[in-house]
Design an enzyme around this catalytic site. Structure first.
Site, PDB file in Angstrom:
ATOM      1  N   ASP A 233     -48.312 -39.469  28.011  1.00  0.00           N
ATOM      2  CA  ASP A 233     -48.468 -38.917  29.352  1.00  0.00           C
ATOM      3  C   ASP A 233     -49.707 -39.571  29.969  1.00  0.00           C
ATOM      4  OD1 ASP A 233     -47.205 -36.199  30.769  1.00  0.00           O
ATOM      5  OD2 ASP A 233     -49.192 -36.762  31.530  1.00  0.00           O
TER       6      ASP A 233
ATOM      7  N   ARG B 266     -56.061 -26.945  43.765  1.00  0.00           N
ATOM      8  CA  ARG B 266     -56.207 -27.433  42.392  1.00  0.00           C
ATOM      9  C   ARG B 266     -57.588 -28.012  42.103  1.00  0.00           C
ATOM     10  NH1 ARG B 266     -50.548 -30.199  40.482  1.00  0.00           N
ATOM     11  NH2 ARG B 266     -49.217 -28.410  40.862  1.00  0.00           N
TER      12      ARG B 266
HETATM   13  C1  LIG Z   1     -43.072 -31.985  35.016  1.00  0.00           C
HETATM   14  S1  LIG Z   1     -43.783 -32.848  33.653  1.00  0.00           S
HETATM   15  C2  LIG Z   1     -42.330 -33.230  32.697  1.00  0.00           C
HETATM   16  C3  LIG Z   1     -42.508 -32.854  31.245  1.00  0.00           C
HETATM   17  C4  LIG Z   1     -41.259 -33.021  30.364  1.00  0.00           C
HETATM   18  N1  LIG Z   1     -40.775 -34.382  30.367  1.00  0.00           N
HETATM   19  C5  LIG Z   1     -40.151 -32.081  30.768  1.00  0.00           C
HETATM   20  O1  LIG Z   1     -39.127 -32.520  31.280  1.00  0.00           O
HETATM   21  O2  LIG Z   1     -40.307 -30.865  30.570  1.00  0.00           O
HETATM   22  C6  LIG Z   1     -44.178 -34.433  34.410  1.00  0.00           C
HETATM   23  C7  LIG Z   1     -45.246 -35.201  33.629  1.00  0.00           C
HETATM   24  O3  LIG Z   1     -45.278 -36.548  34.131  1.00  0.00           O
HETATM   25  C8  LIG Z   1     -46.609 -36.999  33.964  1.00  0.00           C
HETATM   26  N2  LIG Z   1     -46.842 -38.194  34.792  1.00  0.00           N
HETATM   27  C9  LIG Z   1     -47.000 -38.266  36.131  1.00  0.00           C
HETATM   28  N3  LIG Z   1     -47.263 -39.538  36.500  1.00  0.00           N
HETATM   29  C10 LIG Z   1     -47.238 -40.286  35.377  1.00  0.00           C
HETATM   30  C11 LIG Z   1     -47.441 -41.672  35.107  1.00  0.00           C
HETATM   31  N4  LIG Z   1     -47.699 -42.549  36.084  1.00  0.00           N
HETATM   32  N5  LIG Z   1     -47.347 -42.082  33.825  1.00  0.00           N
HETATM   33  C12 LIG Z   1     -47.083 -41.207  32.815  1.00  0.00           C
HETATM   34  N6  LIG Z   1     -46.897 -39.888  33.004  1.00  0.00           N
HETATM   35  C13 LIG Z   1     -46.973 -39.439  34.272  1.00  0.00           C
HETATM   36  C14 LIG Z   1     -47.444 -35.807  34.395  1.00  0.00           C
HETATM   37  O4  LIG Z   1     -48.777 -35.879  33.928  1.00  0.00           O
HETATM   38  C15 LIG Z   1     -46.652 -34.635  33.822  1.00  0.00           C
HETATM   39  O5  LIG Z   1     -47.176 -34.192  32.595  1.00  0.00           O
END
Ligand SMILES: C[S@@+](CC[C@H](N)C(=O)[O-])C[C@H]1O[C@@H](n2cnc3c(N)ncnc32)[C@H](O)[C@@H]1O
Length: 282
Positions: free
Chosen positions: A144, A43
């Site tokens: 996010d 990545r």
């Molecule tokens: C797999 S996506 C989930 C998206 C959506 N909620 C769904 O279920 O389709 C996980 C997201 O969590 C975010 N994320 C990870 N760590 C985080 C943090 N500490 N605070 C806020 N968002 C975070 C990532 O950037 C990513 O966009």
């Protein structure tokens, strides 16, 4: 190991891997396990090339410079996992429409997509609300930790094939087909885009200005955290859930930590009791 374009993969020493992991953990709260080394190389390799760097040692030195805030943000964008799609886990949208909304009378109804990635979940919520409640009396907030994802979400522009799960009526009503350079893409209608407030927010940070929400979608994000951090995040999120409000977790997320202050409704859906006395263990 070669990258898909056959550029030889760079070596990532134990020391540099350790540094990248601790920097990433400090910024997001996510601990990358040892087996993620190839993922980290895959990545970040292109980013090193873009910055004209030939090894991870130089990249780590760059990341540690106080003024390289944007590069540290880039590290977060690259190492977080953003998989998402419109109307993912459709049973949750059905529950929201048929069970939760009829029980929630306060207006404006505030809904939070708490790890919104590139915005598909937040726009799915906005479409559901516009369809069920009409144009007024609701607000969607979406956040996010990845600035790049938040930026993509604000654009509201998606490749056509990513809209496969969207009910056909919604596609016609809430999206516009791209033309010219945007052929093959769909744009969320400006009216709907204006109804969703996207912002950058770390789930582990406190933000008293967020206020209270009637519904929180916190789906498919907790799986990236260890049990201690999951507990901290849930605690913080629940503080923003108003009594009687609903919390939706990802359907594949089952955790051993009890959500003791919430009532479990099944299907990874929780409700904060209106009266604390009826809270029970889940
Ligand atoms: C797999 S996506 C989930 C998206 C959506 N909620 C769904 O279920 O389709 C996980 C997201 O969590 C975010 N994320 C990870 N760590 C985080 C943090 N500490 N605070 C806020 N968002 C975070 C990532 O950037 C990513 O966009």
């Amino acid at each position: 190991m070669n990258t898909p374009c056959d550029i030889p993969a760079l070596q990532l020493s134990e020391r540099s891997f350790g540094l990248l992991r601790s920097l990433f953990e400090k910024e997001t709260g996510i601990h990358l396990r040892g087996e993620k080394r190839h993922l980290v190389i895959g990545r970040l390799q292109r980013r090193l090339e873009q910055r004209g760097l030939h090894d991870f040692e130089s990249y780590c030195a760059l990341l540690q410079q106080p003024h390289e805030t944007q590069e540290r943000q880039h590290l977060i964008d690259a190492l977080t996992t953003h998989e998402t799609y419109f109307f993912r886990e459709p049973a949750h949208f059905q529950h929201l429409r048929e069970q939760a909304l009829p029980n929630l009378e306060t207006r404006p109804l505030r809904i939070w997509s708490a790890a919104s990635s590139s915005g598909e979940e937040a726009y799915s919520l906005a479409m559901t609300l516009a369809d069920t409640l009409g144009p007024d009396g609701w607000e969607v907030f979406a956040s996010d930790v990845s600035a790049c994802s938040v930026w993509q979400a604000i654009q509201g522009l998606y490749p056509q094939q990513r809209l496969d799960n969207m009910p056909k009526g919604y596609l016609k009503r809430f999206c516009r087909r791209g033309q010219g350079v945007y052929t093959g893409q769909m744009l969320i209608h400006a009216d709907l885009r204006a109804r969703v407030n996207f912002f950058r927010h770390n789930l582990l940070a406190d933000d008293n200005k967020l206020g209270e929400f009637a519904v929180v979608f916190l789906r498919n994000a907790l799986i990236y955290f260890d049990a201690t951090r999951r507990g901290q995040i849930i605690g913080k999120v629940v503080r923003h859930l108003r009594p009687g409000g609903y919390l939706y977790l990802g359907q594949s997320e089952s955790f051993s930590e009890p959500l003791t202050s919430l009532e479990y409704l099944g299907g990874s859906i929780y409700r904060r009791p209106s009266c604390p006395a009826i809270a029970r263990s889940t």
